[in-house]
Design a protein around this motif. Sequence first.
Motif, PDB file in Angstrom:
ATOM      1  N   GLY A 186      27.342 111.840 -32.998  1.00  0.00           N
ATOM      2  CA  GLY A 186      28.289 110.946 -32.345  1.00  0.00           C
ATOM      3  C   GLY A 186      28.221 109.528 -32.875  1.00  0.00           C
ATOM      4  O   GLY A 186      29.080 108.705 -32.565  1.00  0.00           O
ATOM      5  N   GLN A 187      27.177 109.231 -33.673  1.00  0.00           N
ATOM      6  CA  GLN A 187      27.105 107.918 -34.321  1.00  0.00           C
ATOM      7  C   GLN A 187      27.485 108.009 -35.786  1.00  0.00           C
ATOM      8  O   GLN A 187      27.466 107.027 -36.511  1.00  0.00           O
ATOM      9  CB  GLN A 187      25.680 107.363 -34.207  1.00  0.00           C
ATOM     10  CG  GLN A 187      25.312 106.984 -32.794  1.00  0.00           C
ATOM     11  CD  GLN A 187      23.808 106.959 -32.581  1.00  0.00           C
ATOM     12  OE1 GLN A 187      23.034 107.147 -33.509  1.00  0.00           O
ATOM     13  NE2 GLN A 187      23.401 106.750 -31.348  1.00  0.00           N
ATOM     14  N   GLY A 188      27.805 109.221 -36.230  1.00  0.00           N
ATOM     15  CA  GLY A 188      28.118 109.433 -37.636  1.00  0.00           C
ATOM     16  C   GLY A 188      29.565 109.114 -37.962  1.00  0.00           C
ATOM     17  O   GLY A 188      30.348 108.753 -37.075  1.00  0.00           O
ATOM     18  N   PRO A 189      29.928 109.255 -39.238  1.00  0.00           N
ATOM     19  CA  PRO A 189      31.266 108.884 -39.694  1.00  0.00           C
ATOM     20  C   PRO A 189      32.391 109.735 -39.098  1.00  0.00           C
ATOM     21  O   PRO A 189      33.541 109.294 -39.082  1.00  0.00           O
ATOM     22  CB  PRO A 189      31.205 109.096 -41.214  1.00  0.00           C
ATOM     23  CG  PRO A 189      29.842 109.557 -41.541  1.00  0.00           C
ATOM     24  CD  PRO A 189      29.042 109.717 -40.315  1.00  0.00           C
ATOM     25  N   LEU A 190      32.087 110.946 -38.584  1.00  0.00           N
ATOM     26  CA  LEU A 190      33.155 111.803 -38.074  1.00  0.00           C
ATOM     27  C   LEU A 190      33.286 111.742 -36.558  1.00  0.00           C
ATOM     28  O   LEU A 190      34.034 112.508 -35.952  1.00  0.00           O
ATOM     29  CB  LEU A 190      32.908 113.260 -38.502  1.00  0.00           C
ATOM     30  CG  LEU A 190      32.856 113.539 -40.006  1.00  0.00           C
ATOM     31  CD1 LEU A 190      32.610 115.015 -40.260  1.00  0.00           C
ATOM     32  CD2 LEU A 190      34.147 113.101 -40.682  1.00  0.00           C
ATOM     33  N   ALA A 191      32.539 110.821 -35.932  1.00  0.00           N
ATOM     34  CA  ALA A 191      32.428 110.800 -34.470  1.00  0.00           C
ATOM     35  C   ALA A 191      33.770 110.921 -33.755  1.00  0.00           C
ATOM     36  O   ALA A 191      33.911 111.674 -32.799  1.00  0.00           O
ATOM     37  CB  ALA A 191      31.709 109.528 -34.039  1.00  0.00           C
ATOM     38  N   LYS A 192      34.775 110.182 -34.241  1.00  0.00           N
ATOM     39  CA  LYS A 192      36.025 110.123 -33.476  1.00  0.00           C
ATOM     40  C   LYS A 192      36.791 111.437 -33.474  1.00  0.00           C
ATOM     41  O   LYS A 192      37.723 111.617 -32.709  1.00  0.00           O
ATOM     42  CB  LYS A 192      36.905 109.000 -34.018  1.00  0.00           C
ATOM     43  CG  LYS A 192      37.348 109.212 -35.450  1.00  0.00           C
ATOM     44  CD  LYS A 192      38.292 108.091 -35.910  1.00  0.00           C
ATOM     45  CE  LYS A 192      38.649 108.308 -37.367  1.00  0.00           C
ATOM     46  NZ  LYS A 192      39.216 107.178 -38.040  1.00  0.00           N
ATOM     47  N   TYR A 193      36.402 112.374 -34.341  1.00  0.00           N
ATOM     48  CA  TYR A 193      37.145 113.632 -34.400  1.00  0.00           C
ATOM     49  C   TYR A 193      36.629 114.686 -33.425  1.00  0.00           C
ATOM     50  O   TYR A 193      37.277 115.686 -33.178  1.00  0.00           O
ATOM     51  CB  TYR A 193      37.096 114.215 -35.828  1.00  0.00           C
ATOM     52  CG  TYR A 193      37.752 113.316 -36.851  1.00  0.00           C
ATOM     53  CD1 TYR A 193      39.143 113.261 -36.949  1.00  0.00           C
ATOM     54  CD2 TYR A 193      36.999 112.529 -37.707  1.00  0.00           C
ATOM     55  CE1 TYR A 193      39.754 112.436 -37.872  1.00  0.00           C
ATOM     56  CE2 TYR A 193      37.598 111.710 -38.650  1.00  0.00           C
ATOM     57  CZ  TYR A 193      38.975 111.662 -38.724  1.00  0.00           C
ATOM     58  OH  TYR A 193      39.584 110.858 -39.642  1.00  0.00           O
ATOM     59  N   PHE A 194      35.421 114.488 -32.902  1.00  0.00           N
ATOM     60  CA  PHE A 194      34.850 115.522 -32.038  1.00  0.00           C
ATOM     61  C   PHE A 194      35.393 115.414 -30.612  1.00  0.00           C
ATOM     62  O   PHE A 194      35.730 114.329 -30.148  1.00  0.00           O
ATOM     63  CB  PHE A 194      33.318 115.429 -32.018  1.00  0.00           C
ATOM     64  CG  PHE A 194      32.697 115.554 -33.389  1.00  0.00           C
ATOM     65  CD1 PHE A 194      32.986 116.656 -34.180  1.00  0.00           C
ATOM     66  CD2 PHE A 194      31.851 114.579 -33.886  1.00  0.00           C
ATOM     67  CE1 PHE A 194      32.434 116.774 -35.450  1.00  0.00           C
ATOM     68  CE2 PHE A 194      31.295 114.697 -35.148  1.00  0.00           C
ATOM     69  CZ  PHE A 194      31.594 115.795 -35.939  1.00  0.00           C
ATOM     70  N   ASP A 195      35.460 116.560 -29.924  1.00  0.00           N
ATOM     71  CA  ASP A 195      35.959 116.554 -28.550  1.00  0.00           C
ATOM     72  C   ASP A 195      35.034 115.787 -27.624  1.00  0.00           C
ATOM     73  O   ASP A 195      35.462 115.104 -26.710  1.00  0.00           O
ATOM     74  CB  ASP A 195      36.101 117.996 -28.037  1.00  0.00           C
ATOM     75  CG  ASP A 195      37.168 118.755 -28.796  1.00  0.00           C
ATOM     76  OD1 ASP A 195      37.986 118.085 -29.462  1.00  0.00           O
ATOM     77  OD2 ASP A 195      37.184 119.989 -28.738  1.00  0.00           O
ATOM     78  N   GLN A 196      33.732 115.972 -27.849  1.00  0.00           N
ATOM     79  CA  GLN A 196      32.783 115.338 -26.943  1.00  0.00           C
ATOM     80  C   GLN A 196      31.498 115.021 -27.696  1.00  0.00           C
ATOM     81  O   GLN A 196      31.008 115.856 -28.456  1.00  0.00           O
ATOM     82  CB  GLN A 196      32.486 116.287 -25.775  1.00  0.00           C
ATOM     83  CG  GLN A 196      31.686 115.634 -24.674  1.00  0.00           C
ATOM     84  CD  GLN A 196      31.416 116.601 -23.518  1.00  0.00           C
ATOM     85  OE1 GLN A 196      31.951 117.703 -23.455  1.00  0.00           O
ATOM     86  NE2 GLN A 196      30.571 116.188 -22.596  1.00  0.00           N
TER      87      GLN A 196
END
Lengths: 337, 147, 128
Positions: free
Chosen positions: A29-39
């Motif tokens: 959740g702190q990585g570069p793809l964080a905004k794409y995950f549901d939760q």
Amino acid sequence: MERLGAQTIKLQNPPTIVEVASIVGPKEGQGPLAKYFDQCLEDEFWGEKTWEKAESKIIKETVNSVITKSGVPADQIDYCFAGDLLNQCISSSFGLRELNIPFFGVFGACSTFVESLCLGSIFVDAKAARNVLCATSSHFCSAEKQFRFPLELGNQRPPTSQWTVTGSGAAVVGENGSGPYITMVTPGKIVDMGIKDANNMGAAMAPAAVDTLITHFRDTGRKPSYYDMIITGDLGYVGKEIVCELTETKGYNIKNNYEDCGVLIFDKEKQDTHSGGSGCACIGVTFSGYFFKQLKDKKLNRILLVATGALTNATTSQQGESIPGIAHAVAIETSIN
Amino acid sequence: MKPIETKQEYSNYVDQKSPNSPILKNCFNAFWVGGLICTIGQIIMDFCKFKGLDETASSTIVSIVLIAISAILTGLNVFNKIGKFAGAGSLIPITGFANSIVSPAIEYKSEGYVMGVGGKMFTVAGPVLVFGISASVIVGIIALLFM
Amino acid sequence: MDFIQSIDWIGILKCFVVGGIICIIGQILIDKTKLTPARILVIFVTTGAILGGLGIYKYLIDFAGAGATVPLLGFGANLAKGAMQEVKTAGLLGAFTGGVKASAGGIAAAVFFGYLASLIAKPKIKKQ
């Protein structure tokens, strides 16, 4: 269904990936793809007492979420294919024990997500199921505990080591829908090139990925450039480079359209993840979170998803065995011609 | 590049592709952290002797105190950070032995106190006792033969 | 205050350097071989017992104090020293009792504090 070449199956009525879901741990959740995950979870325990219970909860909630999001009534999901890294696949079987859907436990180490997609899509194409559920999970802490050392041990991780992704990815694959479609399935062979270093999984799995890629290209007659993106599961920086170079020696150039989920999911410098991410959830959440949205938005139209697994455990590495690798591929396209 | 066919070729190729550990930096950190831990031990030792304890008792107290500190730091989730930074610097002193007993004890607490904590406590450090104690028995027997 | 004045700073320096060098040897083993921490600890404790048994290690202890006793080499040497001393008074029985007797404090402390820590602490993820 039609067999092509040595290993590939062409699906006659390509099933649609109806919906996906992803839940990840705090580090992801702190990585570069964080905004794409549901939760993105706040902590690795998620209110549970043990790592194993936490992982079960993650896959359970991801599966519940994908069923809700897909809008497919639960009684129309005929089979579930799921697996994980823990002994006897306990995260999946314990997490999904109240699901009430016929369950196939699948083990392909970190290739489990695509292995589930392979089997599930064949079931749907063969009309053996209307909809299937494919899911996988991994958890950094439970994996470290089972495969390596206690978390509190003050050891150093070598630069080739990878970081197991905490999270779960799940997909509903169905006969009705407007894509993205699973069009081709290339199950992989077990390939062992004699790597024994459990801290260099990328190098251990890379030859299997190369074998599956080359086989897929030969079987289908497609060139690497047919795909907008070729995506491997968790080879990390070391494995990715090896795959690039080895495919080139076999006459295929994938350098321009090749990515690895283990490289994408973490920021190597800021998050100190050495060679990158690994684990079943690595490709599970990166596909479900990031690539599925790219396909839906038609930013990518044809991808080849290749999940890689290291078929090893703590006992075999103590006995001095080398690490057999495996890679399964599915081609996913937004239109069928 | 030539195609790779054999396991040996692949192994050589992988060695060349895999980044090496930053050994100079690691050795430097191991040196000063390890030296510092020993120095803390020496100061405790000097203090015990200053208070009139003999060599053996002082030495045992040094071990116990360093082990207790390691156990606390392990429990506070600090020792693994020191270990990551210092490598052998915190592993080779008695602190590493303590950490390797305390860390599985905490980790396997979820399997209960008897089989979890009690049973798994020596998963990492057990071999140290097995080989250390066996070696001491052999040394003792050899010493007896030469007496 | 008296204690601080009594500290032998040259001794401290020797201790720091020798302790540090022993750790460097360990670090080279970690980085250059693929040995696990458990194996490295075993190598050190066994080597210590051999050096102790041969009577070499005590010179290093005389020179560097805690710089030689705190690393696991010292733990091994102490086990060997205990066995050799006990043999003098108790014969063969001493070979079995001496080593553990000499290092009983360390072993008991590790077990006890390990148990205590497990009562209090909860597993946590490494942040890095």
